[in-house]
Design an enzyme around this catalytic site. Sequence first.
Site, PDB file in Angstrom:
ATOM      1  N   PHE A  11       0.826  -1.197   0.000  1.00 49.70           N
ATOM      2  CA  PHE A  11       0.000   0.000   0.000  1.00 49.70           C
ATOM      3  C   PHE A  11       0.868   1.258   0.000  1.00 49.70           C
ATOM      4  O   PHE A  11       1.888   1.315   0.696  1.00 49.70           O
ATOM      5  CB  PHE A  11      -0.876   0.067   1.251  1.00 49.70           C
ATOM      6  N   ASP A  12       0.454   2.265  -0.746  1.00 48.33           N
ATOM      7  CA  ASP A  12       0.950   3.623  -0.553  1.00 48.33           C
ATOM      8  C   ASP A  12       0.278   4.171   0.717  1.00 48.33           C
ATOM      9  O   ASP A  12      -0.637   3.541   1.259  1.00 48.33           O
ATOM     10  CB  ASP A  12       0.610   4.468  -1.778  1.00 48.33           C
ATOM     11  N   MET A  13       0.702   5.332   1.176  1.00 47.80           N
ATOM     12  CA  MET A  13       0.107   5.900   2.387  1.00 47.80           C
ATOM     13  C   MET A  13      -0.669   7.183   2.095  1.00 47.80           C
ATOM     14  O   MET A  13      -1.898   7.190   2.107  1.00 47.80           O
ATOM     15  CB  MET A  13       1.190   6.169   3.447  1.00 47.80           C
TER      16      MET A  13
END
Length: 219
Positions: A11-13
């Site tokens: 996941f990106d944040m």
Amino acid sequence: MKLSDFAAVIFDMDGLLIDTETLYCQSWQRAAADCGFVITPHFYERLVGRSRADALQIVLAHFGDSVPMPDFHERVLHYETVCFAEAPIPVKPGAWDMIAAVDAHALPKALATSTHRPAARQRLVRTGLDRHFHITVTGDEVQRPKPAPDIYLTACERLGVSPRDVLAFEDSEPGVQAAHAAGVTVIMVPDFKAPSLEIQACTAHIFPSLTLARNHLCA
């Protein structure tokens, strides 16, 4: 395409799991105003997903040497500190359900964010997301930032899986480019900017929300 087709998820944040781009935009706009120029929301779209160094270079290239860069950067840092200290950091709709779906499939997951570790850690703790990611790769830990593939290759290495067996979630064009260049399958959930045709070609799917992405992957 289902979650069960993959061995791990990354996941990106910012902009994907947590709603921070508005705060970033406000910080950069306030710093620019102090320094005598204007960053419009349209121009800020060019900075989304970029490392700080790249974003500052984009500002300098566009506005020229008239920008007092050291002062501007200092003011950006100041306003970011103020904004992130005072404002709540909302978790994006569908984020918790997507994380729960990945956990239900017993898939290892990692976070790959351009944000440097101290700031990333603070935001993860404030939102409670820190308890859900044992592997986190931050922008200060790789030589080249997104859109280079370094951060995704590092995350895959730490997960112990091949990039071809990994699913990534990204909201920005540089993030999609980074995942795609690493050989990772990427789903885009756009936040601040609609994807170009070139970026669309790099994605497996594009969904307007993590909720709809989860519904598709778990159907």
